[in-house]
Design a protein around this motif. Sequence first.
Motif, short mmCIF file in Angstrom:
data_model
loop_
_atom_site.label_atom_id
_atom_site.label_comp_id
_atom_site.label_asym_id
_atom_site.label_seq_id
_atom_site.Cartn_x
_atom_site.Cartn_y
_atom_site.Cartn_z
N GLY A 315 0.89 -1.60 0.05
CA GLY A 315 -0.06 0.28 -0.29
C GLY A 315 0.88 1.30 0.31
O GLY A 315 0.63 1.88 -0.59
N VAL A 316 1.77 1.30 0.46
CA VAL A 316 3.46 2.43 0.49
C VAL A 316 4.18 2.92 -0.37
O VAL A 316 3.97 3.86 -0.62
CB VAL A 316 3.44 1.95 2.25
N LEU A 317 4.61 1.50 -1.36
CA LEU A 317 5.04 1.90 -2.04
C LEU A 317 5.34 2.63 -2.94
O LEU A 317 5.92 3.35 -3.81
CB LEU A 317 5.65 0.10 -2.79
N PRO A 318 3.67 2.61 -3.49
CA PRO A 318 3.89 3.37 -5.22
C PRO A 318 3.82 4.44 -4.35
O PRO A 318 3.92 5.90 -5.47
CB PRO A 318 1.59 2.96 -5.46
N PHE A 319 3.38 5.02 -3.30
CA PHE A 319 3.69 6.14 -2.97
C PHE A 319 5.10 6.98 -2.60
O PHE A 319 5.52 8.04 -2.00
CB PHE A 319 3.23 6.13 -1.83
N TRP A 320 5.92 5.96 -2.55
CA TRP A 320 7.20 6.33 -1.95
C TRP A 320 7.52 6.21 -3.26
O TRP A 320 8.47 6.72 -3.31
CB TRP A 320 7.43 4.43 -1.08
N ASN A 321 7.20 5.52 -4.23
CA ASN A 321 8.56 5.11 -5.75
C ASN A 321 8.03 7.06 -5.93
O ASN A 321 9.00 7.68 -6.47
CB ASN A 321 7.44 4.74 -6.63
N THR A 322 6.99 7.67 -5.43
CA THR A 322 6.72 9.24 -6.30
C THR A 322 7.76 9.58 -5.04
O THR A 322 8.85 10.58 -5.23
CB THR A 322 5.75 9.77 -5.93
N LEU A 323 7.91 10.19 -3.82
CA LEU A 323 8.63 10.33 -2.64
C LEU A 323 9.87 10.69 -3.14
O LEU A 323 10.36 11.27 -2.89
CB LEU A 323 8.00 10.58 -1.58
N ARG A 324 10.50 9.94 -3.26
CA ARG A 324 11.44 9.44 -3.22
C ARG A 324 12.72 9.70 -3.98
O ARG A 324 13.78 10.00 -3.70
CB ARG A 324 12.18 7.40 -2.75
N THR A 325 11.54 10.57 -5.17
CA THR A 325 12.68 11.31 -5.99
C THR A 325 12.86 12.15 -5.82
O THR A 325 13.21 13.29 -6.29
CB THR A 325 12.06 11.02 -8.00
N ARG A 326 12.27 13.03 -5.25
CA ARG A 326 12.52 14.79 -4.68
C ARG A 326 14.28 15.28 -3.38
O ARG A 326 14.12 14.32 -2.81
CB ARG A 326 10.89 14.65 -3.37
N PRO A 327 14.69 15.48 -3.79
CA PRO A 327 15.98 16.33 -3.56
C PRO A 327 15.31 15.95 -2.11
O PRO A 327 16.36 15.26 -1.42
CB PRO A 327 15.47 17.56 -4.28
N TRP A 328 14.63 16.90 -1.18
CA TRP A 328 14.55 16.56 0.48
C TRP A 328 14.51 15.34 0.52
O TRP A 328 14.32 14.80 1.85
CB TRP A 328 13.07 17.53 0.56
N ALA A 329 13.60 14.68 -0.34
CA ALA A 329 13.07 13.22 0.36
C ALA A 329 14.98 12.39 0.25
O ALA A 329 15.16 11.17 1.08
CB ALA A 329 11.98 12.55 -0.32
N GLN A 330 15.35 12.46 -0.64
CA GLN A 330 16.47 11.63 -1.10
C GLN A 330 17.63 11.96 0.03
O GLN A 330 18.11 10.93 0.68
CB GLN A 330 17.30 12.47 -2.18
N ALA A 331 17.67 13.56 0.72
CA ALA A 331 18.45 13.57 1.79
C ALA A 331 17.59 12.83 2.68
O ALA A 331 18.70 12.74 4.01
CB ALA A 331 18.40 15.30 1.73
N LEU A 332 17.19 13.26 3.60
CA LEU A 332 15.53 12.34 4.42
C LEU A 332 16.72 10.85 3.83
O LEU A 332 16.89 10.49 5.61
CB LEU A 332 14.51 12.55 4.73
N MET A 333 16.66 10.46 3.32
CA MET A 333 16.84 8.87 3.01
C MET A 333 18.07 8.96 3.54
O MET A 333 18.61 7.47 3.87
CB MET A 333 16.36 8.05 1.70
#
Length: 400
Positions: A315-333
């Motif tokens: 359930g979370v993965l499709p939204f994760w796919n989008t979020l993880r491409t954002r620069p701020w999300a990459q920094a979080l990761m």
Amino acid sequence: MTARQGSAWEIFRVFLRLGLTSFGGPIAHLGYFRAELVERRKWLDDREYADLVALCQFLPGPASSQVGFGIGLYRGRYLGALAAFLAFTLPSAILMLAFAFGASLFAGPVGEGLLAGLKIVAVAIIAQAVLGMAKSLAPDKQRAAIAAVAAIAASLFAGSAGQLIAIVLGAIAGYLFCREDAVSNSTNLHFPVGRRTGMVCLVLFLLLLLGLPALAAVTGSGTLALFEAFSRAGSLVFGGGHVILPLLQAGVVAPGWVTGQEFLTGYGAAQAVPGPLFTFAAFLGAVSTVGPGGIGGAVIALVAIFLPGFLLLVGVLPFWNTLRTRPWAQALMRGANAAVVGILAAALYDPVFSTAIVGPAEFCLALVAFVLLVSWKLPPWIVVLVGAAGGVFLALVPVF
């Protein structure tokens, strides 16, 4: 990095070997997965692997099984995910069911030595994982500091709470201090899950968590009550592993479905088998006085305890796919990934090292296993056999 799609049979074979040889609990399983799937087979790289591990640590459910399910999904779509789950779970589930029917496992000095040797191998596996992941996920002073703070947090706050605190602190630190070159360091780990599928899975997860208790109460069905008890435990536990035990005890011992002695006996047997500790549910479902019992009860308990975590992950993965491409999300990761290294380092000390290494002989065996993994680069399953044999030898012929 985009993985070549693999067949369900290939995924099943690889995860079956992992299911037969992965001893030591969820943290050790992550080390086995990394050695086999990242280092040896290169199905994904360290950053992609750590992204998935961090996500599964955030979600309730059996963390190591969710990681395996996710890798199977990435490699072979839904059939690959099912193949990974079945192959990794069946060996320990069958052994736990056999124990429920009275098969005595790992009794006497040979059995105890075998179990001790497998715990020692887990030390080497996790040490190798910490070393390898630190090189790629904490290569600079900022992320090395994040890993160290995460290890401290995970050590001071025991259980899944410490792991969640460590990942949250790591993600915040990554956002503050690791924003440079975030875009250039992004990964291409894309899961074949659409938003509609994700929403359906999230709705099903909520129905299981909120609607199933009422349905079980209204119908008075023992089978539904059994399914609900194990589903509730799988829905509410973070990190998996031993954290599930209080929830299972409250679900089956408190109402009198399983005696306290049976619960402890089954838990002891669960320490002697490979694969996920959640297969303890097979034993409990088989001996439960509520529900069909036997094989039917074991199957119901297994499906119920694993299903919520898998639904939530998909359930979370499709939204994760989008979020993880954002620069701020990459920094979080980047910060969260460094924190994963720290969590593994903390787990390497306690409980893995502190419980497995009880003397110089055990330390020497762990050192041999580590050298075989890191320098000789032997497959983990061979090192497991060496460690098991070494544990039996130490039990029968004490050398120190």
